[in-house]
Write a protein that holds these residues in place. Structure first.
Motif, PDB file in Angstrom:
ATOM      1  N   ALA A  66       0.835  -1.204   0.000  1.00  0.00           N
ATOM      2  CA  ALA A  66       0.000   0.000   0.000  1.00  0.00           C
ATOM      3  C   ALA A  66       0.871   1.257   0.000  1.00  0.00           C
ATOM      4  O   ALA A  66       0.576   2.234  -0.692  1.00  0.00           O
ATOM      5  CB  ALA A  66      -0.924  -0.012   1.213  1.00  0.00           C
ATOM      6  N   LYS A  67       1.966   1.185   0.731  1.00  0.00           N
ATOM      7  CA  LYS A  67       2.865   2.341   0.796  1.00  0.00           C
ATOM      8  C   LYS A  67       3.485   2.589  -0.582  1.00  0.00           C
ATOM      9  O   LYS A  67       3.506   3.715  -1.077  1.00  0.00           O
ATOM     10  CB  LYS A  67       3.954   2.049   1.832  1.00  0.00           C
ATOM     11  N   MET A  68       3.953   1.508  -1.196  1.00  0.00           N
ATOM     12  CA  MET A  68       4.591   1.639  -2.497  1.00  0.00           C
ATOM     13  C   MET A  68       3.628   2.216  -3.532  1.00  0.00           C
ATOM     14  O   MET A  68       4.016   2.973  -4.409  1.00  0.00           O
ATOM     15  CB  MET A  68       5.079   0.250  -2.942  1.00  0.00           C
ATOM     16  N   LEU A  69       2.356   1.832  -3.427  1.00  0.00           N
ATOM     17  CA  LEU A  69       1.370   2.279  -4.410  1.00  0.00           C
ATOM     18  C   LEU A  69       0.581   3.512  -3.950  1.00  0.00           C
ATOM     19  O   LEU A  69      -0.404   3.892  -4.564  1.00  0.00           O
ATOM     20  CB  LEU A  69       0.397   1.134  -4.715  1.00  0.00           C
ATOM     21  N   GLU A  70       1.040   4.106  -2.876  1.00  0.00           N
ATOM     22  CA  GLU A  70       0.375   5.284  -2.306  1.00  0.00           C
ATOM     23  C   GLU A  70      -1.108   5.040  -2.048  1.00  0.00           C
ATOM     24  O   GLU A  70      -1.975   5.798  -2.465  1.00  0.00           O
ATOM     25  CB  GLU A  70       0.584   6.500  -3.210  1.00  0.00           C
ATOM     26  N   LEU A  71      -1.368   3.924  -1.372  1.00  0.00           N
ATOM     27  CA  LEU A  71      -2.745   3.579  -1.022  1.00  0.00           C
ATOM     28  C   LEU A  71      -2.928   3.444   0.481  1.00  0.00           C
ATOM     29  O   LEU A  71      -3.968   2.983   0.942  1.00  0.00           O
ATOM     30  CB  LEU A  71      -3.135   2.251  -1.688  1.00  0.00           C
ATOM     31  N   SER A  72      -1.916   3.862   1.249  1.00  0.00           N
ATOM     32  CA  SER A  72      -1.972   3.653   2.699  1.00  0.00           C
ATOM     33  C   SER A  72      -3.197   4.295   3.341  1.00  0.00           C
ATOM     34  O   SER A  72      -3.750   3.774   4.305  1.00  0.00           O
ATOM     35  CB  SER A  72      -0.714   4.200   3.369  1.00  0.00           C
ATOM     36  N   GLU A  73      -3.633   5.425   2.795  1.00  0.00           N
ATOM     37  CA  GLU A  73      -4.789   6.133   3.370  1.00  0.00           C
ATOM     38  C   GLU A  73      -6.119   5.519   2.945  1.00  0.00           C
ATOM     39  O   GLU A  73      -7.168   5.873   3.459  1.00  0.00           O
ATOM     40  CB  GLU A  73      -4.801   7.605   2.915  1.00  0.00           C
ATOM     41  N   GLU A  74      -6.059   4.623   1.959  1.00  0.00           N
ATOM     42  CA  GLU A  74      -7.314   4.112   1.374  1.00  0.00           C
ATOM     43  C   GLU A  74      -7.655   2.691   1.815  1.00  0.00           C
ATOM     44  O   GLU A  74      -8.596   2.107   1.311  1.00  0.00           O
ATOM     45  CB  GLU A  74      -7.259   4.036  -0.142  1.00  0.00           C
ATOM     46  N   LEU A  75      -6.864   2.133   2.736  1.00  0.00           N
ATOM     47  CA  LEU A  75      -7.000   0.698   3.031  1.00  0.00           C
ATOM     48  C   LEU A  75      -8.401   0.260   3.452  1.00  0.00           C
ATOM     49  O   LEU A  75      -8.810  -0.866   3.176  1.00  0.00           O
ATOM     50  CB  LEU A  75      -5.972   0.274   4.094  1.00  0.00           C
ATOM     51  N   SER A  76      -9.140   1.149   4.085  1.00  0.00           N
ATOM     52  CA  SER A  76     -10.456   0.715   4.559  1.00  0.00           C
ATOM     53  C   SER A  76     -11.585   1.086   3.592  1.00  0.00           C
ATOM     54  O   SER A  76     -12.758   0.871   3.880  1.00  0.00           O
ATOM     55  CB  SER A  76     -10.724   1.300   5.942  1.00  0.00           C
ATOM     56  N   LYS A  77     -11.219   1.629   2.414  1.00  0.00           N
ATOM     57  CA  LYS A  77     -12.262   2.011   1.456  1.00  0.00           C
ATOM     58  C   LYS A  77     -12.668   0.850   0.555  1.00  0.00           C
ATOM     59  O   LYS A  77     -11.855  -0.017   0.248  1.00  0.00           O
ATOM     60  CB  LYS A  77     -11.750   3.139   0.563  1.00  0.00           C
ATOM     61  N   LEU A  78     -13.912   0.891   0.134  1.00  0.00           N
ATOM     62  CA  LEU A  78     -14.388  -0.080  -0.849  1.00  0.00           C
ATOM     63  C   LEU A  78     -14.022   0.413  -2.248  1.00  0.00           C
ATOM     64  O   LEU A  78     -13.862   1.617  -2.457  1.00  0.00           O
ATOM     65  CB  LEU A  78     -15.917  -0.223  -0.752  1.00  0.00           C
ATOM     66  N   PRO A  79     -13.913  -0.512  -3.227  1.00  0.00           N
ATOM     67  CA  PRO A  79     -13.563  -0.095  -4.589  1.00  0.00           C
ATOM     68  C   PRO A  79     -14.411   1.062  -5.116  1.00  0.00           C
ATOM     69  O   PRO A  79     -13.898   1.981  -5.750  1.00  0.00           O
ATOM     70  CB  PRO A  79     -13.782  -1.369  -5.414  1.00  0.00           C
ATOM     71  N   LYS A  80     -15.722   1.055  -4.802  1.00  0.00           N
ATOM     72  CA  LYS A  80     -16.581   2.123  -5.346  1.00  0.00           C
ATOM     73  C   LYS A  80     -16.258   3.493  -4.740  1.00  0.00           C
ATOM     74  O   LYS A  80     -16.708   4.512  -5.247  1.00  0.00           O
ATOM     75  CB  LYS A  80     -18.058   1.771  -5.155  1.00  0.00           C
ATOM     76  N   GLN A 110      -7.038   1.059 -10.169  1.00  0.00           N
ATOM     77  CA  GLN A 110      -6.039   0.414 -11.011  1.00  0.00           C
ATOM     78  C   GLN A 110      -4.816   0.028 -10.191  1.00  0.00           C
ATOM     79  O   GLN A 110      -4.227  -1.034 -10.376  1.00  0.00           O
ATOM     80  CB  GLN A 110      -5.658   1.359 -12.148  1.00  0.00           C
ATOM     81  N   ARG A 111      -4.451   0.891  -9.247  1.00  0.00           N
ATOM     82  CA  ARG A 111      -3.288   0.587  -8.409  1.00  0.00           C
ATOM     83  C   ARG A 111      -3.571  -0.587  -7.465  1.00  0.00           C
ATOM     84  O   ARG A 111      -2.682  -1.378  -7.187  1.00  0.00           O
ATOM     85  CB  ARG A 111      -2.869   1.831  -7.608  1.00  0.00           C
ATOM     86  N   VAL A 112      -4.823  -0.706  -6.996  1.00  0.00           N
ATOM     87  CA  VAL A 112      -5.169  -1.869  -6.166  1.00  0.00           C
ATOM     88  C   VAL A 112      -5.025  -3.147  -7.004  1.00  0.00           C
ATOM     89  O   VAL A 112      -4.472  -4.147  -6.542  1.00  0.00           O
ATOM     90  CB  VAL A 112      -6.609  -1.760  -5.600  1.00  0.00           C
ATOM     91  N   ALA A 113      -5.519  -3.081  -8.256  1.00  0.00           N
ATOM     92  CA  ALA A 113      -5.415  -4.259  -9.131  1.00  0.00           C
ATOM     93  C   ALA A 113      -3.949  -4.646  -9.335  1.00  0.00           C
ATOM     94  O   ALA A 113      -3.579  -5.821  -9.313  1.00  0.00           O
ATOM     95  CB  ALA A 113      -6.079  -3.983 -10.475  1.00  0.00           C
ATOM     96  N   LEU A 114      -3.124  -3.639  -9.503  1.00  0.00           N
ATOM     97  CA  LEU A 114      -1.698  -3.875  -9.690  1.00  0.00           C
ATOM     98  C   LEU A 114      -1.090  -4.474  -8.416  1.00  0.00           C
ATOM     99  O   LEU A 114      -0.327  -5.435  -8.465  1.00  0.00           O
ATOM    100  CB  LEU A 114      -1.048  -2.523 -10.018  1.00  0.00           C
ATOM    101  N   GLY A 115      -1.479  -3.903  -7.281  1.00  0.00           N
ATOM    102  CA  GLY A 115      -0.977  -4.384  -5.998  1.00  0.00           C
ATOM    103  C   GLY A 115      -1.383  -5.822  -5.739  1.00  0.00           C
ATOM    104  O   GLY A 115      -0.610  -6.623  -5.230  1.00  0.00           O
ATOM    105  N   ARG A 116      -2.608  -6.134  -6.136  1.00  0.00           N
ATOM    106  CA  ARG A 116      -3.102  -7.493  -5.933  1.00  0.00           C
ATOM    107  C   ARG A 116      -2.275  -8.513  -6.713  1.00  0.00           C
ATOM    108  O   ARG A 116      -2.043  -9.627  -6.263  1.00  0.00           O
ATOM    109  CB  ARG A 116      -4.565  -7.553  -6.387  1.00  0.00           C
TER     110      ARG A 116
END
Ligand SMILES: Nc1ncnc2c1ncn2[C@@H]1O[C@H](COP(=O)(O)OP(=O)(O)OP(=O)(O)O)[C@@H](O)[C@H]1O
Ligand SMILES: [Mg+2]
Length: 256
Positions: free
Chosen positions: A123-137, A145-151
């Motif tokens: 999450a840190k690498m993809l700058e998603l640390s603040e979004e961890l508890s959000k739903l895709p919508k 797209q970054r979540v898909a990549l991270g996955r």
């Protein structure tokens, strides 16, 4: 060493369509290869055969010199990101990222603590640390797209496959994500095969481009070499002329 080889690979669909014809192509360890060509030229078919989602009609596909034609998709050690990056809609970002790791069994199963650390660092690498508890919508297109990549990346795949992963994004986000994909590649050094019909995307991302037309490999070399020394009329028209047209159009726009 993680190399990929297509040896005389042909794909004929049941209806007789020959989507890929005697493809010979190698991707070396850590390389970023872009498969480029117009719609219908066989790019996705090539990637899907490597991924194990499509049978090979003839020839061999090898990963690290091991023939994988008959190996199930899940056993090939590949990570995949597709155009329609189907995230699990009812899971938040953290759950989407950890899903693949939690599903692993036996020796491959990390402890919950290790999974948590992996998710946090991805999450840190993809700058998603603040979004961890959000739903895709609740995410922007680029964040999704970054979540898909991270996955795909969190499972530390031997080879990362991407099929037009940015085509749902607007121009600005596409530009931004291209930079991020290239940066990640440099950071992780993962052998990557990236499919696109977009010449600019190919030129900016690739170490090497393999240009396909009607299932036949036309040229396979570094992007600038293809631009300066197109192997044939097809490459001249599809790549060189196209890029020159864009350049000329842009120039005219600013001069008038
Ligand atoms: N399941 C199928 N059955 C029959 N023909 C197919 C099938 N899937 C693809 N094809 C054909 O194989 C050819 C290559 O298709 P493919 O999807 O690999 O092209 P592509 O290069 O990925 O195109 P695009 O840029 O539009 O995604 C096309 O002529 C397509 O119609
Ligand atoms: Mg395709």
């Amino acid at each position: 060493m993680v190399s990929v080889k297509f040896e005389n690979v042909t794909k004929k669909y049941d209806d007789g369509t020959e989507a890929v014809s005697s493809l010979n192509l190698s991707v070396s360890d850590g390389e970023f290869l872009v498969l480029l060509g117009p719609s219908g030229c066989g790019k996705s078919t090539t990637l899907r055969m490597l991924a194990g989602l499509e049978d090979v009609s003839d020839g061999n596909i090898k990963i690290d010199d091991v023939r994988v034609n008959d190996l199930p998709a899940g056993a090939r050690g590949l990570g995949m990101v597709f155009q329609s990056y189907a995230l699990y809609p009812h899971m938040n970002v953290e759950e989407n990222l950890s899903f693949g790791l939690k599903r692993a069994t036996g020796e491959a199963r990390l402890s919950n603590e290790e999974i948590k650390i992996s998710v946090e660092s991805m999450a840190k690498m993809l700058e998603l640390s603040e979004e961890l508890s959000k739903l895709p919508k609740e995410l922007s297109g680029g964040q999704r797209q970054r979540v898909a990549l991270g996955r795909a990346l969190i499972k530390r795949p031997k080879v990362l496959l991407m099929d037009e992963p940015l085509s749902n994004l607007d121009a600005e986000l596409r530009h931004q994500m291209r930079g991020e994909i290239r940066r990640l590649h440099e950071e992780l050094g993962c052998t990557t095969i990236y499919v696109t019909h977009d010449q600019i995307e190919a030129m900016t991302l690739a170490d090497r481009i393999a240009i396909l037309d009607k299932g036949i490999l036309q040229q396979n070399c570094p992007p600038l070499e293809a631009y300066h020394k197109p192997a044939n009329e097809f490459v001249e028209g599809f790549l060189v002329k196209h890029l020159n047209d864009i350049r000329d159009t842009t120039k005219t726009l600013f001069e008038e």
